[in-house]
Scaffold this motif. Sequence first.
Motif, PDB file in Angstrom:
ATOM      1  N   ARG A  12     -16.927 -26.240  22.212  1.00  0.00           N
ATOM      2  CA  ARG A  12     -16.799 -25.861  23.618  1.00  0.00           C
ATOM      3  C   ARG A  12     -15.646 -24.861  23.687  1.00  0.00           C
ATOM      4  NH1 ARG A  12     -20.958 -28.144  23.324  1.00  0.00           N
ATOM      5  NH2 ARG A  12     -21.766 -29.825  24.637  1.00  0.00           N
ATOM      6  N   TYR A  72      -8.552 -34.172  33.499  1.00  0.00           N
ATOM      7  CA  TYR A  72      -8.541 -32.974  32.670  1.00  0.00           C
ATOM      8  C   TYR A  72      -9.313 -31.877  33.390  1.00  0.00           C
ATOM      9  CZ  TYR A  72     -10.722 -29.936  29.153  1.00  0.00           C
ATOM     10  OH  TYR A  72     -11.197 -28.852  28.469  1.00  0.00           O
ATOM     11  N   HIS A 104     -24.130 -32.459  22.372  1.00  0.00           N
ATOM     12  CA  HIS A 104     -23.354 -33.627  21.976  1.00  0.00           C
ATOM     13  C   HIS A 104     -23.330 -34.600  23.151  1.00  0.00           C
ATOM     14  CE1 HIS A 104     -19.182 -31.753  23.411  1.00  0.00           C
ATOM     15  NE2 HIS A 104     -19.937 -32.116  24.437  1.00  0.00           N
ATOM     16  N   HIS A 142     -25.849 -33.385  26.228  1.00  0.00           N
ATOM     17  CA  HIS A 142     -25.775 -32.128  26.981  1.00  0.00           C
ATOM     18  C   HIS A 142     -25.441 -30.966  26.063  1.00  0.00           C
ATOM     19  CE1 HIS A 142     -21.773 -33.982  27.068  1.00  0.00           C
ATOM     20  NE2 HIS A 142     -21.248 -32.773  27.149  1.00  0.00           N
ATOM     21  N   ASP A 183     -14.487 -26.911  34.168  1.00  0.00           N
ATOM     22  CA  ASP A 183     -14.841 -28.237  33.660  1.00  0.00           C
ATOM     23  C   ASP A 183     -13.866 -29.251  34.236  1.00  0.00           C
ATOM     24  OD1 ASP A 183     -16.957 -27.838  31.814  1.00  0.00           O
ATOM     25  OD2 ASP A 183     -15.557 -27.215  30.245  1.00  0.00           O
TER      26      ASP A 183
HETATM   27  O1  GTQ Z   1     -18.774 -29.177  27.882  1.00  0.00           O
HETATM   28  O2  GTQ Z   1     -18.998 -31.065  26.859  1.00  0.00           O
HETATM   29  O3  GTQ Z   1     -13.910 -28.773  28.772  1.00  0.00           O
HETATM   30  O4  GTQ Z   1     -16.949 -32.143  25.767  1.00  0.00           O
HETATM   31  C1  GTQ Z   1     -14.035 -30.582  27.250  1.00  0.00           C
HETATM   32  C2  GTQ Z   1     -14.814 -31.437  26.501  1.00  0.00           C
HETATM   33  C3  GTQ Z   1     -16.019 -29.488  28.041  1.00  0.00           C
HETATM   34  C4  GTQ Z   1     -18.301 -30.179  27.347  1.00  0.00           C
HETATM   35  C5  GTQ Z   1     -14.646 -29.617  28.015  1.00  0.00           C
HETATM   36  C6  GTQ Z   1     -16.197 -31.317  26.512  1.00  0.00           C
HETATM   37  C7  GTQ Z   1     -16.801 -30.337  27.289  1.00  0.00           C
END
Ligand code: GTQ
Length: 348
Positions: free
Chosen positions: A70, A91, A106, A147, A161
Motif C-alpha cells: 500500500r 490511523y 490482502h 480487498h 485511508d
Molecule cells: O489499503 O489495505 O493506509 O492495509 C494502511 C494499511 C491502507 C489498505 C493503509 C492498509 C491499507
Amino acid sequence: MSGGGAIPAERQAFYDRIATRNMAPLWEVFHSLVRREPTPAARPVVWHYDEIRDDILESGGLISAMEAERRVLVLENPGLAGTSMATDTLYAGMQLILPGEIAPAHRHTQSALRFVVEGEGAYTAVEGERAYMAPGDFVITPTWCWHDHGNEAAEPMIWLDGLDIPIVGLFKTTFAEGHEDDAQGEARPAGDSLARYGTGLLPVDHEPASRPVSPVFHYPYARTREALAQMARAEDWDACHGLKLAYVNPETGGPAIATMGTYMQLLPAGFVGQDYQATDGQIFSVVEGRGRTRIGDEVLSWGPRDTFVVPAWARHAHEAVDEAVLFSFSDRPVQRALGLWRERRGNA
Ligand code: GTQ
C-alpha cells in the motif's frame, strides 16, 4: 497518596523491595492513571492538500503500489511522533494509486475506510466486488474482508485511508494475510451490494450477518450530497454541527463500521458554530467550501481536500465562509458501546 516531591528513604526501600516481586505502590501513580479529564497526546493539526499533493505524487516515482503493498503517506500527528497515529486511537494516511497499478489483495482484522480526495474511476474490490470511486465517495473494507485496489483510469487517484489500527493494537487482535492472487476474481458485478442493500430496501429473506459488518461498502458522494441539499431546505441547523449525518449499516441502523463512526456534515455559508467538545478525537476531510475551526487557542483554516484533526475533548467551533461539506471519522462507536462517550456544548 503522594503529593509529589522526594520519596522518603523508608518508602523507597519498601518500593525497591516489592518491585522484586513485581509490585508497585498505586499511590505514587494514582493521579496519572485516573485523570479528572481526558489528556490526549494528539494536537490540532491540518494538512493542506496543496502543500502535500506534490509529495504524494512524488512517492509514485519512488516505489510501485505492488512493491509497497500500500503506497501511503501516513498522516502522523505531531503530538504522537513515531506512532503512525493521527489521533490517540486512529490511523490516517493518503494512498496513491497510479493509472494501470494494482495494490495486491490482502485482508486484516483492522477495518479500513477510504474517502476519495482526487481522481475518478479507480476501484476498491471488497470480497470480489468492485466499487468504482469518485471524489467524496466513502468506501469501507470491513474487518477480515479481502480487498485490493486498482486504477484503470487515465489519472492518479488519491484517497484518505482511516483505520482502527491503534484500537486493534490495544486488544492485541491483529491478524493479516495476503491473497494467493494479486487481484481477487470478480464474484459479483460492480454496484451489486449498493443495489441490494443501499436503497432503503433489503432482499426479502435477508438475515443480518453474524458480525456487525455493513453489507453496503460503497456510499457514493452524489447520494450523500443530495440528502444534505434536500435537508438544508428545512433550515433546521444544529448550532454546533450544521447538518450532520452518520453513515449506517442498513441491517442494524448502527455505524457502517463497528469501530469507526463516519459522518458527513453541511455548514451553510457564513455559519458560526457554537463551542463543542466530545470524547472522540476526530479526523476531518474537507469536500467543499472554505472555513476555519477554532480548537482551544488555535485556529485551523481549511479548504477543499484538506485534512485536519480535532483531538479528543478539545473545545472547538467551526466557521464556514462558503457553504461547506465536511467528512469526518472518529472512534465514537467504540466509546458508545462501552458507555464512555461524552459530549459538552457551549461553556457548560
Ligand atoms: O489499503 O489495505 O493506509 O492495509 C494502511 C494499511 C491502507 C489498505 C493503509 C492498509 C491499507
